[in-house]
Design an enzyme around this catalytic site. Structure first.
Site, PDB file in Angstrom:
ATOM      1  N   SER A 193      -9.815  -0.866   7.215  1.00  0.00           N
ATOM      2  CA  SER A 193      -9.203  -0.669   5.894  1.00  0.00           C
ATOM      3  C   SER A 193      -8.439  -1.863   5.339  1.00  0.00           C
ATOM      4  O   SER A 193      -8.062  -1.856   4.166  1.00  0.00           O
ATOM      5  CB  SER A 193      -8.256   0.540   5.942  1.00  0.00           C
ATOM      6  N   SER A 202      -9.662   1.345   3.014  1.00  0.00           N
ATOM      7  CA  SER A 202      -8.833   2.142   2.143  1.00  0.00           C
ATOM      8  C   SER A 202      -7.772   1.335   1.399  1.00  0.00           C
ATOM      9  O   SER A 202      -7.215   1.826   0.414  1.00  0.00           O
ATOM     10  CB  SER A 202      -8.133   3.222   2.970  1.00  0.00           C
ATOM     11  N   LYS A 216       0.849  -1.195   0.000  1.00  0.00           N
ATOM     12  CA  LYS A 216       0.000   0.000   0.000  1.00  0.00           C
ATOM     13  C   LYS A 216       0.889   1.251   0.000  1.00  0.00           C
ATOM     14  O   LYS A 216       1.915   1.296   0.681  1.00  0.00           O
ATOM     15  CB  LYS A 216      -0.853  -0.022   1.281  1.00  0.00           C
TER      16      LYS A 216
END
Lengths: 484, 488
Positions: A175, A151, A76
């Protein structure tokens, strides 16, 4: 060897070790897939060339000491990576290149892995659909019009679409678990303090945790083992032994007591979610676990509490993005104007919304009614769990109230978007480990996950229970690579 | 000696006013590294050369508390006879400024590390205790430089993250002189403890000054103004004098004092409004989630207590008892640790009374004249002690000693050598002295006659003459004795 990219992380690790294939071959196969994945928009930055040269070096050297020797991994874009652009999905950091490496990614590299690329995410990890990223939506491989969740949406899609053998995300309110649930993958949020936060772009410091996202539970155990550990550079990291999660992993869960909290049976919950939950209960019963009904009475306040605490911390954490030191800087005739222009241009709507909420709840005259009250409720939520864990070893709930929704569906309705986190935020507020494991499909053939919440630092138990569910649910992904 | 009475009041047109002062002193902790990072704190380095990723607030950077700074603040708390709080919390004070990289300052708001304490002042009207409200730890900001360029400001982050102790007094101070004595005492305590060098020129000690006035006899405190960031005692005193008069004038003309933050303009020597209460920042304090609450072990505090050095108040008591000093003498000798150390070194081998006199008179005068601190002074304690021994043994006279002392200051020469080389040894041979005396008497027969007829004042004249022809080397006591004998 065209199917290497479909292999699990463990299979790739052992394949490289046994010389069934080389690190370079593995890397090539993920790069090949990745290059054809533009439609999914998972990458913000790719490091394909560097990855190939790392793989070649590895193949020459052949050092198998680490848990992840020779494995390319995309992460990420919230983890700071040395000399590789790190954006947090935001325009304000669109040009930011750290001179340092986050502890968690550094742990990956110490275990012999190397960076494949940086994955799209909601801006500053604020979002549940990956629609708030400055770098555009990420598409869920389960459907061209579907969000991957957020997310860590780029991470989840990349994993499900075989663009990386495993990945790491961060989880502040769900997330990791919500996008895992939306993409039929496994995602674990470790106990707060288990993994270092050093070098991760901060969203809400008291809630943020990095964690593994993988194709199955065995992989999850391995990756968790690799990234965990005490870090003196993070004062909230906790110095406690890291278990050998992967070698201790077992589906023998006989006699474990599983709590089913009645408060998670929310209004308007689709039947298929309820059915999935029942199936989960049956799987665990079948594995010999004992099911107990429990109560977590303050659950209904968790979401409201979360949406006070997280924005409050975020409003302060994001103050450093002011155009003075790094990142985007707009012009202005004086300091205040430069700040205003920089932050107006640099932040997207959702981030601005949360900065405003956070600033408001910390303001004098409102602090007691919002922030302080929320902290008190947070304590109550924690103590609910503490009490429950006197009687049970883990808690089983659905991961999300729905399956993946359509892009744009909730974009203009923040409340409905926030409701997506309803089952995941309590674990963040209480610092407990929680995992989402794929357990079935809804009527539209979209994946659904079950969540197991464990005692603090008892990741092993929820991993074991997840393995028991995984074996019984026999979840298989049901899409072809339509995007390539 | 009768004690002076306290007499600092503002004489307004409608009566006398009392000035109420409270200080928030920012003292930089003596520490090699910063409060939450390992960067150096050395003063005077090139701009932005002592800045870590934490100090400049790069994404993902986290603060880690510097244990040494915590211990320094505990020591200071003990020196202020204050309550040490076993649990304290770091909060974020949020505001935007270019030299505040995080966009917040890490400070302690509701739960400071040190609670109530006190500082004792020796004033001409007696001792006075000033209450300490609290001491908390916080980070310093960087420095903005606005005068290097017309269109841009520059920022130096060397100071960003440096550890400060904010020491908040109760509103117990009543005059500029009390402020002077309070700051000096606070500085003295911290220097004894080694927790702050107290160097105001380098900004290691600065203060926000809270001033209000009230009519004599009133119980209620008036509205106060806060004068921000004053960096010298003289400016603090001038600011207080100006500000208290300003407030009295307002109140006497039936206007009210607005609670506000003011600045001291060092060019015009006035205070100016900086921002009103309405414009006051809302700092949105909340506990820093990157840091755990600071929990101290009682053991650590006990250990630090044991290791505490002798502090000025204790040393003063001891000096009075052991060295037979007056309160006044003891006070000035203990005000700086270096002076008291010097004093104790000097008196190891020589007469205490004469040494006390020499240090409080001759040495202090020399320091003042050259504007030096004792550590910069060239005469070592050992050599001063040797000089005093020569006085007490009669080898040189007190007067000659003063000249020798002057010469010693040039390069800390052994006084013995100076005396020998320049032939300054006191003339104590009675026969030689007798010769000189007879010489003087024979040259002044008229005066001898006057003396004998009752003008005894002339005795001094004869002594003076003897000293003159001996180049000041004659032993005054012997001269006296012999002269008396000859004049019988």
């Amino acid at each position: 060897m065209s199917n290497i990219s479909e292999f699990t992380l463990c299979k790739i690790v052992s394949g490289i070790k046994k010389k069934d294939f080389t690190s370079e071959e593995v890397t090539e196969s993920f790069i090949k897939n990745s290059k054809k994945s533009k439609k999914l928009n998972v990458y913000i930055t790719n490091c394909f060339d560097e990855a190939i040269s790392s793989a070649k070096k590895f193949d020459k050297r052949g050092d198998f000491k680490g848990l992840l020797s020779g494995v390319p991994i995309a992460v990420k874009d919230l983890f700071c990576t040395k000399n590789v652009k790190t954006t947090a999905g935001s325009k304000i950091l669109h040009n930011f290149i750290p001179t340092y490496e986050s502890t968690v990614t550094n742990n990956l590299w110490s275990h012999g892995a190397f960076l494949l690329g940086k994955l799209n995410c909601d801006e500053f990890a604020m979002g549940s659909s990956n629609e708030t990223s400055f770098f555009g939506n990420v598409i869920n491989p389960y459907g061209e019009k579907l969000v991957p969740g957020g997310s860590s949406g780029g991470s989840a899609s990349a994993l499900a679409a075989d663009l990386t053998p495993a990945t790491i995300g961060t989880d502040t309110g769900g997330s990791i678990r919500q996008p895992a649930s939306f993409t039929g993958t496994v995602g674990l949020k470790p106990t707060y303090g288990r993994c270092s936060r050093w070098g991760i772009v901060a969203f809400a410091s008291s809630l943020d945790q990095a964690g593994p996202m993988t194709k199955n539970v065995q992989d999850c155990a391995l990756l968790l083992e690799a990234i965990s550990g005490y870090d003196p550079k993070d004062s909230t990291s906790i110095d406690t032994k890291v278990e050998n999660y992967s070698s201790q992993l077992t589906e023998k869960v006989k006699g474990l007591k599983i709590g089913i909290p009645k408060e998670y049976r929310v209004d308007n919950m689709p039947n298929e979610i309820d059915n999935l939950w029942r199936k989960g209960i049956d799987y665990l019963k079948d594995a010999g676990a004992i099911i107990k009904n429990i109560s977590l009475p303050h659950t209904m306040y968790a979401l409201a509490t979360y949406y006070i605490v997280a924005p409050a911390e975020a409003s302060s954490n994001l103050a450093r993005y002011d155009g003075v030191k790094y990142g985007h800087r707009a012009k202005g005739n004086n300091l205040t104007e430069m700040y205003e222009n920089t932050r107006s241009e640099g932040f997207g709507d959702e981030v601005k919304r949360r900065i405003l909420i956070g600033t408001y709840v910390l303001s004098s005259g409102y602090y007691d009614a919002y922030y302080l009250k929320a902290q008190k409720v947070r304590q109550l939520i924690k103590s609910d769990f503490n009490k429950a864990f006197n009687d049970v070893d883990a808690i089983l709930t659905p991961s999300t109230p729905t399956s993946a929704f359509k892009i744009g569906d909730k974009k203009d309705d923040p409340i409905s978007m926030y409701l997506n986190d309803i089952f995941t935020v309590p674990a963040n507020l209480s610092g407990l480990p929680a995992i989402s494991v794929p357990a079935g499909y809804d009527k539209n053939n979209l994946p659904l996950g079950l969540q197991l919440i464990g005692k603090a630092f008892d990741e092993q138990t929820i991993l074991n229970l997840s393995l028991a569910i995984e074996k019984r649910a026999n979840f298989k992904k049901n899409f072809k690579a339509w995007w390539s | 000696m009768s004690k002076k009475k306290f007499d600092y009041f503002i004489n307004g047109e409608k009566g006398r006013w009392e000035v109420i002062i409270g200080l928030e002193v920012h003292a930089q902790i003596l520490s090699k590294s910063k409060l939450f990072s390992s960067s150096s704190t050395k003063f005077g380095a090139e701009p932005n050369t002592q800045v870590s990723l934490v100090d400049s607030a790069f994404p993902g950077m986290l603060p880690v508390i510097n244990q040494f700074c915590v211990e320094q603040s505990i020591k200071t708390g003990l020196g202020l006879k204050a309550k040490i709080n076993l649990n304290s919390v770091f909060d974020r004070k949020n505001y935007f400024y270019a030299d505040l990289p995080q966009g917040y300052q890490i400070s302690q708001y509701k739960n400071p590390i040190i609670g109530e304490g006190e500082v004792t002042l020796d004033m001409p009207y007696g001792t006075k205790k000033i209450g300490i409200e609290r001491l908390h730890l916080e980070q310093d900001a960087g420095k903005s430089i606005h005068d290097m360029d017309l269109n841009n400001s520059y920022v130096d982050l060397n100071r960003s993250g440096v550890a400060l102790m904010e020491i908040v007094s109760k509103p117990d101070l009543r005059s500029p002189e009390e402020v002077n004595v309070y700051i000096k005492k606070l500085r003295s305590i911290m220097r004894y403890l080694g927790t702050c060098d107290g160097n105001m020129q380098e900004g290691s000690l600065r203060a926000d000054v809270n001033v209000s006035v009230r009519k004599i006899g009133d119980k209620k405190l008036g509205t106060r103004c806060e004068i921000k960031n004053v960096n010298s005692i003289r400016f603090m005193q001038m600011a207080i004098e100006y500000e208290s008069k300003r407030q009295v004038e307002l109140l006497e003309s039936n206007k009210k004092v607005d609670q506000e933050t003011r600045l001291f303009d060092t060019k015009k020597n006035i205070t100016r409004s900086m921002r009103s209460k309405e414009d006051a920042h809302d700092y949105r304090y909340f506990p820093d989630p990157d840091l755990l609450p600071l929990n101290l072990e009682q053991n650590l505090i006990d250990k630090l207590k044991k290791e505490l050095p002798e502090l000025p108040d204790q040393k003063k008591e001891r000096f009075i008892k052991e060295h037979n000093l007056s309160g006044y003498e003891a006070n000035i000798l203990v005000s700086e640790k270096e002076i008291s150390d010097y004093y104790e070194e000097v008196i190891k081998e020589c007469d205490k009374k004469i040494a006390t006199n020499w240090i409080t008179v001759e040495l202090f005068a020399a320091l003042n004249k050259k504007n030096l601190s004792i550590s910069e002074f060239s005469v070592s304690a050992k050599n001063l002690s040797a000089l005093i021994k020569m006085i007490t043994s009669g080898k040189i006279s007190g007067k000659i000693a003063k000249d020798v002392f002057e010469k010693m200051q040039i390069n800390d020469k052994d006084p013995q050598k100076i005396v020998e080389k320049e032939g300054l040894i006191q003339q104590s041979d009675p026969k030689e002295l007798e010769k000189m005396i007879l010489n003087v008497l024979s040259k002044n027969e008229d005066k001898v006659a006057q003396y004998k007829s009752g003008k005894e004042k002339l005795f001094g004249f004869f002594v003076g003459q003897v000293m003159k022809i001996s180049d000041g080397k004659a032993n005054p006591k012997l001269v006296n004795d012999i002269l008396k004998d000859k004049l019988k």
